[in-house]
Design a protein around this motif. Structure first.
Motif, PDB file in Angstrom:
ATOM      1  N   SER A  68      23.719  16.142  15.782  1.00  0.00           N
ATOM      2  CA  SER A  68      22.307  16.207  15.399  1.00  0.00           C
ATOM      3  C   SER A  68      21.643  14.841  15.270  1.00  0.00           C
ATOM      4  CB  SER A  68      22.174  16.951  14.060  1.00  0.00           C
ATOM      5  OG  SER A  68      22.905  16.279  13.042  1.00  0.00           O
ATOM      6  N   TYR A  69      22.339  13.778  15.679  1.00  0.00           N
ATOM      7  CA  TYR A  69      21.801  12.448  15.399  1.00  0.00           C
ATOM      8  C   TYR A  69      22.286  11.464  16.460  1.00  0.00           C
ATOM      9  CZ  TYR A  69      20.841   8.168  12.697  1.00  0.00           C
ATOM     10  OH  TYR A  69      20.390   6.948  12.277  1.00  0.00           O
ATOM     11  N   VAL A  70      21.376  10.569  16.917  1.00  0.00           N
ATOM     12  CA  VAL A  70      21.716   9.503  17.865  1.00  0.00           C
ATOM     13  C   VAL A  70      20.999   8.235  17.415  1.00  0.00           C
ATOM     14  CG1 VAL A  70      21.603   8.676  20.239  1.00  0.00           C
ATOM     15  CG2 VAL A  70      21.997  11.104  19.785  1.00  0.00           C
ATOM     16  N   ALA A  71      21.720   7.108  17.378  1.00  0.00           N
ATOM     17  CA  ALA A  71      21.099   5.838  16.994  1.00  0.00           C
ATOM     18  C   ALA A  71      21.806   4.695  17.708  1.00  0.00           C
ATOM     19  CB  ALA A  71      21.160   5.643  15.484  1.00  0.00           C
ATOM     20  N   VAL A  72      21.077   3.568  17.880  1.00  0.00           N
ATOM     21  CA  VAL A  72      21.605   2.366  18.520  1.00  0.00           C
ATOM     22  C   VAL A  72      21.332   1.191  17.600  1.00  0.00           C
ATOM     23  CG1 VAL A  72      21.419   0.797  20.479  1.00  0.00           C
ATOM     24  CG2 VAL A  72      21.290   3.273  20.842  1.00  0.00           C
ATOM     25  N   SER A 120      24.785  -9.619  17.148  1.00  0.00           N
ATOM     26  CA  SER A 120      25.133 -10.828  17.911  1.00  0.00           C
ATOM     27  C   SER A 120      26.589 -11.220  17.712  1.00  0.00           C
ATOM     28  CB  SER A 120      24.216 -11.986  17.499  1.00  0.00           C
ATOM     29  OG  SER A 120      24.369 -12.256  16.110  1.00  0.00           O
ATOM     30  N   VAL A 121      27.270 -10.553  16.782  1.00  0.00           N
ATOM     31  CA  VAL A 121      28.680 -10.844  16.507  1.00  0.00           C
ATOM     32  C   VAL A 121      29.467  -9.546  16.633  1.00  0.00           C
ATOM     33  CG1 VAL A 121      28.167 -12.814  15.019  1.00  0.00           C
ATOM     34  CG2 VAL A 121      28.306 -10.515  14.031  1.00  0.00           C
ATOM     35  N   PRO A 122      30.788  -9.634  16.822  1.00  0.00           N
ATOM     36  CA  PRO A 122      31.597  -8.419  17.005  1.00  0.00           C
ATOM     37  C   PRO A 122      31.901  -7.708  15.684  1.00  0.00           C
ATOM     38  CG  PRO A 122      33.000 -10.324  17.195  1.00  0.00           C
ATOM     39  CD  PRO A 122      31.607 -10.855  17.041  1.00  0.00           C
ATOM     40  N   ARG A 123      30.870  -7.443  14.940  1.00  0.00           N
ATOM     41  CA  ARG A 123      31.015  -6.754  13.657  1.00  0.00           C
ATOM     42  C   ARG A 123      29.644  -6.199  13.279  1.00  0.00           C
ATOM     43  NH1 ARG A 123      34.773  -7.487   9.274  1.00  0.00           N
ATOM     44  NH2 ARG A 123      33.902  -6.853   7.258  1.00  0.00           N
ATOM     45  N   VAL A 124      29.617  -4.992  12.712  1.00  0.00           N
ATOM     46  CA  VAL A 124      28.343  -4.388  12.359  1.00  0.00           C
ATOM     47  C   VAL A 124      28.561  -3.380  11.232  1.00  0.00           C
ATOM     48  CG1 VAL A 124      28.443  -2.394  13.927  1.00  0.00           C
ATOM     49  CG2 VAL A 124      26.234  -3.385  13.344  1.00  0.00           C
ATOM     50  N   THR A 125      27.515  -3.172  10.431  1.00  0.00           N
ATOM     51  CA  THR A 125      27.553  -2.152   9.377  1.00  0.00           C
ATOM     52  C   THR A 125      26.508  -1.091   9.693  1.00  0.00           C
ATOM     53  OG1 THR A 125      28.309  -3.702   7.677  1.00  0.00           O
ATOM     54  CG2 THR A 125      27.248  -1.678   6.921  1.00  0.00           C
ATOM     55  N   LEU A 126      26.967   0.130   9.875  1.00  0.00           N
ATOM     56  CA  LEU A 126      26.072   1.255  10.132  1.00  0.00           C
ATOM     57  C   LEU A 126      25.578   1.795   8.795  1.00  0.00           C
ATOM     58  CD1 LEU A 126      28.218   3.152  12.813  1.00  0.00           C
ATOM     59  CD2 LEU A 126      26.606   1.258  13.148  1.00  0.00           C
ATOM     60  N   THR A 127      24.291   2.076   8.704  1.00  0.00           N
ATOM     61  CA  THR A 127      23.705   2.569   7.457  1.00  0.00           C
ATOM     62  C   THR A 127      23.015   3.907   7.698  1.00  0.00           C
ATOM     63  OG1 THR A 127      21.639   1.372   7.847  1.00  0.00           O
ATOM     64  CG2 THR A 127      23.357   0.231   6.582  1.00  0.00           C
ATOM     65  N   GLY A 128      22.645   4.550   6.596  1.00  0.00           N
ATOM     66  CA  GLY A 128      21.926   5.821   6.691  1.00  0.00           C
ATOM     67  C   GLY A 128      22.774   6.970   7.193  1.00  0.00           C
ATOM     68  N   LEU A 129      24.081   6.877   7.019  1.00  0.00           N
ATOM     69  CA  LEU A 129      24.967   7.944   7.480  1.00  0.00           C
ATOM     70  C   LEU A 129      24.963   9.106   6.487  1.00  0.00           C
ATOM     71  CD1 LEU A 129      28.048   5.799   8.586  1.00  0.00           C
ATOM     72  CD2 LEU A 129      26.061   6.498   9.953  1.00  0.00           C
ATOM     73  N   ARG A 130      25.260  10.278   6.998  1.00  0.00           N
ATOM     74  CA  ARG A 130      25.453  11.424   6.126  1.00  0.00           C
ATOM     75  C   ARG A 130      26.874  11.384   5.574  1.00  0.00           C
ATOM     76  NH1 ARG A 130      23.837  16.951   8.838  1.00  0.00           N
ATOM     77  NH2 ARG A 130      24.480  17.597   6.739  1.00  0.00           N
ATOM     78  N   PRO A 131      27.051  11.681   4.281  1.00  0.00           N
ATOM     79  CA  PRO A 131      28.401  11.636   3.707  1.00  0.00           C
ATOM     80  C   PRO A 131      29.344  12.617   4.401  1.00  0.00           C
ATOM     81  CG  PRO A 131      26.736  11.763   1.979  1.00  0.00           C
ATOM     82  CD  PRO A 131      26.033  12.026   3.279  1.00  0.00           C
ATOM     83  N   PHE A 132      30.582  12.178   4.534  1.00  0.00           N
ATOM     84  CA  PHE A 132      31.670  13.003   5.040  1.00  0.00           C
ATOM     85  C   PHE A 132      31.275  13.715   6.339  1.00  0.00           C
ATOM     86  CE2 PHE A 132      35.007  16.367   4.635  1.00  0.00           C
ATOM     87  CZ  PHE A 132      36.079  15.510   4.552  1.00  0.00           C
ATOM     88  N   SER A 133      30.755  12.908   7.284  1.00  0.00           N
ATOM     89  CA  SER A 133      30.329  13.444   8.577  1.00  0.00           C
ATOM     90  C   SER A 133      30.997  12.651   9.698  1.00  0.00           C
ATOM     91  CB  SER A 133      28.805  13.358   8.727  1.00  0.00           C
ATOM     92  OG  SER A 133      28.160  14.154   7.749  1.00  0.00           O
ATOM     93  N   TYR A 134      31.283  13.345  10.781  1.00  0.00           N
ATOM     94  CA  TYR A 134      31.906  12.708  11.939  1.00  0.00           C
ATOM     95  C   TYR A 134      30.837  12.091  12.845  1.00  0.00           C
ATOM     96  CZ  TYR A 134      36.468  14.712  10.875  1.00  0.00           C
ATOM     97  OH  TYR A 134      37.659  15.020  10.274  1.00  0.00           O
ATOM     98  N   ASN A 162      30.598   9.703  16.668  1.00  0.00           N
ATOM     99  CA  ASN A 162      31.225   9.069  17.825  1.00  0.00           C
ATOM    100  C   ASN A 162      30.555   7.714  18.044  1.00  0.00           C
ATOM    101  OD1 ASN A 162      32.959  11.256  18.393  1.00  0.00           O
ATOM    102  ND2 ASN A 162      31.296  12.325  19.455  1.00  0.00           N
ATOM    103  N   VAL A 163      31.372   6.652  18.102  1.00  0.00           N
ATOM    104  CA  VAL A 163      30.842   5.286  18.191  1.00  0.00           C
ATOM    105  C   VAL A 163      31.415   4.606  19.443  1.00  0.00           C
ATOM    106  CG1 VAL A 163      30.561   3.083  17.006  1.00  0.00           C
ATOM    107  CG2 VAL A 163      30.784   5.193  15.673  1.00  0.00           C
ATOM    108  N   SER A 164      30.549   3.893  20.151  1.00  0.00           N
ATOM    109  CA  SER A 164      30.989   3.081  21.299  1.00  0.00           C
ATOM    110  C   SER A 164      30.190   1.777  21.319  1.00  0.00           C
ATOM    111  CB  SER A 164      30.807   3.839  22.617  1.00  0.00           C
ATOM    112  OG  SER A 164      29.443   4.176  22.814  1.00  0.00           O
ATOM    113  N   VAL A 165      30.767   0.736  21.978  1.00  0.00           N
ATOM    114  CA  VAL A 165      30.144  -0.597  22.020  1.00  0.00           C
ATOM    115  C   VAL A 165      30.170  -1.114  23.460  1.00  0.00           C
ATOM    116  CG1 VAL A 165      30.220  -2.958  21.141  1.00  0.00           C
ATOM    117  CG2 VAL A 165      30.951  -1.063  19.674  1.00  0.00           C
TER     118      VAL A 165
END
Length: 369
Positions: free
Chosen positions: A71-75, A79-93, A95-98
């Motif tokens: 139900s959700y897509v975001a990009v 600039s560095v090989p590290r990132v923090t994703l925010t606004g996630l739904r708790p205890f939800s799966y 799929n992440v790719s880079v």
């Protein structure tokens, strides 16, 4: 850059060292980023890290992180090989790719997809659909549905059961419970909370009202008292039983002694009983419900006060009549209202009434004076 010349015989020495440098043009990466992994997670954020492409073919300008679920897509760019994703739904799966970008582009090389689970939180909705089935007059089975938004693995449920005088906490790892040792024919309110490892939050189920089944009384009426109203009437009064276990339809009153017995059904908690005087009585009271009285009664013994006989001696007769004496016989009153102490005889010669007392027998002999 240095140059050497070669013939069939061999190669010359290198040219003099100079400041000529050659750099090939940049291109898109030939390989994707590697080693995508989760570093840290919380109910609404996840930190990821990875390694640059093995053949970047240029300077990596940025990384593009794509994360999505049904139900959700975001990009998100980094600039560095590290990132923090925010606004996630708790205890939800998710799929992440880079993929990595040089100034030329990304070369359509995307990392392997990582399926990640965001962190647990307290439940985001209450348990619902509470219902109960009575097993007996002091036991019920309660069931309910899991929260629609659990936000984690439900570790257990806490149950709060209360009525006007009692409060009870119970826990169960499943979505049903057997509650025992309840008061019979009593009303309770039950509330259920779901718990994850993080806690229960502020979501409680809607209250479930429980009424246990009726049963026979477990205890008799209380505080039975006898009070004399008059010489022939006694008032019995009492309080309802502490554990009637049902609606009391009426009270069964029994009053008896060695010579009489009275039964009466009354709906109030007091009754006036007609009795003979100067006698000792026993009385019992039981509470009658739709399921009976349970065989539990309260007893009392009482004595009535002395009073005059209700009727005169019976069957008065004369025997052994002579010229100077007469024998008089009689029977006691049918309702003496006590122990007869003596009889009083009244007689006259048409002009004078004479009173003679202290006859204890059922006869006397009168002599001419």
């Amino acid at each position: 850059l240095r140059v050497a010349a070669s013939t069939a015989a061999g190669e010359s020495s290198l040219s003099d060292l100079d400041d000529i440098f050659a750099v090939t043009p940049e291109d898109e990466p030939d390989t994707p980023p590697v080693g995508l992994t989760v570093v840290d997670t919380s109910p609404s954020t996840t930190t990821l890290s990875w390694s640059p492409p093995e053949r970047a073919n240029g300077v990596i300008q940025q990384y593009e992180v794509l994360y999505e679920n049904q139900s959700y897509v975001a990009v998100l760019n980094s600039s560095v090989p590290r990132v923090t994703l925010t606004g996630l739904r708790p205890f939800s799966y998710y799929n992440v790719s880079v993929r990595a970008y040089t100034r030329i582009g990304h070369g359509n090389h995307t990392s392997d997809t990582l399926t990640m689970l965001s962190g647990e939180d307290v439940p985001g909705s209450p348990s619902y659909g509470l219902s109960y089935v009575s097993v007996s007059s002091n036991e019920v089975n309660v069931t309910w549905e899991h929260p629609l938004v659990p936000n984690g693995v439900i570790t257990h449920y806490s149950l709060e059961l209360r009525n006007s005088s009692h409060f009870l906490n119970l826990t169960t790892p499943i979505n049903h419970a057997q509650i025992t040792h309840l008061r019979k024919f009593a009303q309770y309110t039950l509330v259920v909370k779901a718990h994850t490892r993080i806690g229960s939050g502020n979501h409680s189920s809607d209250p479930l009202n429980i009424t246990t089944l009726e049963d026979e009384p477990d205890t008799p009426p209380q505080f039975l008292l006898a009070r004399t109203f008059s010489d022939y009437e006694v008032q019995l009064s009492w309080e309802p039983p502490k554990e009637a276990n049902s609606e009391i339809l009426y009270y069964i009153v029994r009053v008896w002694n060695e010579s009489s017995e009275v039964w009466q059904n009354v709906t109030d908690t007091a009754v006036v009983i007609s009795v003979d005087s100067e006698s000792r009585y026993n009385a019992s009271i039981s509470s009658w419900t739709r399921l009976g009285d349970g065989g539990v009664l309260i007893y009392i013994s009482f004595s009535t006060i002395d009073t005059v006989p209700f009727d005169p001696p019976q069957n008065v007769s004369l025997v052994n009549l002579t010229s100077s004496s007469v024998t008089i016989l009689w029977q006691p009153p049918t309702q003496p209202n006590g122990i007869l102490l003596h009889y009083t005889l009244y007689y006259s010669d048409n002009t004078t009434v004479t009173e003679q007392v202290s006859f204890t027998a059922l006869q006397c002999i009168l002599h001419r004076q």
